[in-house]
Design a protein around this motif. Structure first.
Motif: not given
Ligand code: HEC
Ligand code: HEC
Ligand code: HEC
Length: 430
Positions: A258, A335, A340, A346, A349, A353, A386, A390, A402
């Motif tokens: 999630h 990008v 992803h 983390l 990472g 999506l 982090i 963009f 996108l």
């Protein structure tokens, strides 16, 4: 005729004034409170975390609970008040009775109505014991002398008496009543979610007068420029939420299927990470009972990151992929994909999506906020993910292509309307 109209009118006005009128509660001598009961104050500290009191009552860089945070609303900007026990500028002269009345009825010590930006429509459910423990906690903290800037509301909303009308329509003052057909954990969870946790304040839609639509509880709402997703049976999460996932997400701010809590939800989970785990799991237990949403059967699960799998280093993909013809997909590949789809851990990472409610959700708001602003590194001690923003390197067209690509090809849903508006808003409110 005229006389009758005037007579009826003045009776109505007198009735309204009678209803609107709240009596002041006399100030107390600050010393008269004595040392608050230690156990009560300790319990109150945890309740204050559950109620996010510090989140709203602390200005950026300011002393905790000293107020002054600007809260933009559709009706004007309101500033939170100082709730430290300072006798001049805080609640040092408030009796327990006055404090509890504020919490449950939205009336200050002097009898003035408070704006519902203070979620007393939820706090009204708080039990006597908990309200008293909160008072004991606030009397035990350090007093800070500080006054918030004046609120910026236009007439007639700057007249607090008008709030009596709002309350007449929308405030149901009632303590929580346990449902005997449900178990104790469920009741504890509901008490916290509907009461101090005020989850519906963000997660439920509001009407034109800013009141929560109780008939549509948890169907998703707005919070500080973010979408607070629908929960329960209206949830759009690709993998349906269950009790275990909710418990982990609420307690730690992240769950592998999630993703992570962002925007105003990040403050909520920061607070929940410090309360008794039993309270968090009770909330998860209750929320899970509200249903699951449909989810999707074909979401790509994150690849397992078992032993032997080395985390990828930035720029170390196997080969530069040939860019696809679809402009949105090309941006994604160039990008986003390295983080992803890299199964990196983390903080850098990101999740697949296809699993994210930001892509499957009701509005493009959160996806666009994240793409434009990124996820800033945490200023506190906690380790946070982090993500770079963009907004400066992608133009509006690239971001909307996108979003269209992610929406239709990754989430498998109809493209959103309103992406352009979300981009303009994210750019305007960095
Ligand atoms: C979502 C933001 C928010 C949260 C959460 C919140 N407050 Fe507030 N609170 C406010 C705002 C805004 C006001 C000022 C309302 C006004 O001026 O009409 C306020 C006013 C008050 C007042 C009245 C103070 C005065 O001087 O008039 C008290 C007492 C108070 N809050 C206590 C609490 C406690 C205790 C908690 C946690 C259980 C809490 N608040 C959580 C936003 C919040
Ligand atoms: C101040 C507003 C606010 C409050 C209060 C709040 N939330 Fe949220 N919540 C959000 C926002 C905004 C998001 C979307 C965040 C994101 O993109 O990660 C969110 C996301 C979530 C999610 C993830 C949903 C999904 O499908 O990904 C859950 C679960 C959740 N909130 C539960 C709760 C619970 C339980 C409470 C009460 C204890 C609560 N929230 C209180 C604003 C809020
Ligand atoms: C440098 C690595 C990095 C890059 C590049 C990157 N992200 Fe992220 N992203 C992250 C991390 C880390 C998170 C937080 C962990 C998570 O929630 O998946 C995140 C979170 C997200 C989320 C929220 C997921 C959720 O529901 O919790 C979305 C949506 C997102 N990114 C979209 C994008 C898009 C679109 C791009 C390309 C424009 C992109 N990201 C580029 C690292 C990155």
């Amino acid at each position: 005729m005229l006389f009758v109209v005037l007579a009826v009118g003045s009776v109505a006005a007198a009735g309204a004034l009678f209803y609107a009128w709240e009596t002041p509660i006399p100030p107390i001598e600050p010393q008269s409170v004595g040392a608050p009961d230690r156990d009560d104050a300790k319990r109150g500290a945890s309740l204050a975390l559950l109620g996010d009191c510090a989140t709203c009552h602390t200005a950026p860089g300011g002393a905790p609970y000293a107020g002054g945070l600007a809260m933009p609303t559709p009706f004007g900007t309101i500033f939170s008040t100082n709730i430290t026990p300072d006798p001049q500028t805080g609640v040092g002269r408030w009796s327990e009775q006055a404090f509890i009345r504020a919490l449950r009825a939205g009336v200050d010590r002097e009898g003035r109505h408070l704006y519902p930006a203070f979620p007393y429509d939820h706090f009204t459910r708080v039990s006597d014991d908990d309200a008293k423990a909160l008072y004991a906690f606030f009397m035990s903290i350090d007093p800070v002398n500080s006054s918030p800037p004046p609120n910026q509301f236009l007439f007639p909303l700057n007249v607090r008496l008008t709030l009596a009308g709002w309350k007449l329509l929308f405030l149901r003052q009632a303590r929580f009543v346990a449902d005997p057909s449900k178990d104790e954990t469920w009741n504890r969870g509901k008490y916290l979610v509907d009461g101090l946790g005020h989850c519906g304040a963000c997660h439920s839609p509001r009407n034109l007068l800013g009141a929560e639509r109780t008939s549509a509880s948890f169907e998703g709402g707005e919070a500080e420029g973010w979408r607070a997703y629908a929960l329960g049976r209206s949830s759009r999460s690709p993998v349906p939420w269950d009790e275990a996932a909710l418990t982990e997400y609420l307690a730690t701010g992240a769950h592998a299927q999630h993703g992570t809590a962002q925007g105003p939800m990040a403050n909520v989970v920061d607070n929940l990470s410090l309360v008794a785990p039993a309270d968090v799991s009770a909330m998860a237990h209750y929320l899970a009972s509200l249903g699951k949403g449909e989810g999707r059967s074909d979401v790509k699960m994150p690849a397992s990151s078992g032993p032997g799998r080395l985390p990828q280093v930035a720029g170390a993909q196997a080969a530069t992929p040939t860019l696809p013809a679809d402009p949105g997909q090309a941006t994604y590949t160039a990008v986003c994909a390295s983080c992803h789809e890299g199964d990196r851990p983390l903080p850098l990472g990101g999740m697949r999506l296809g699993l994210s409610t930001a892509v499957a959700g009701e509005t493009p708001t959160n996806l666009i906020n994240l793409v434009v602003r990124g996820i800033p590194a945490s200023t506190g001690g906690t380790s946070r993910p982090i993500m770079p923003g963009f907004g400066d390197v992608l133009d509006d067209r690239q971001i909307s292509d996108l979003a269209d690509y992610l929406r239709s090809r990754v989430a498998g849903k109809r493209q959103w309307d309103g992406t352009a508006k979300a981009i303009a808003e994210a750019r305007a409110n960095p």
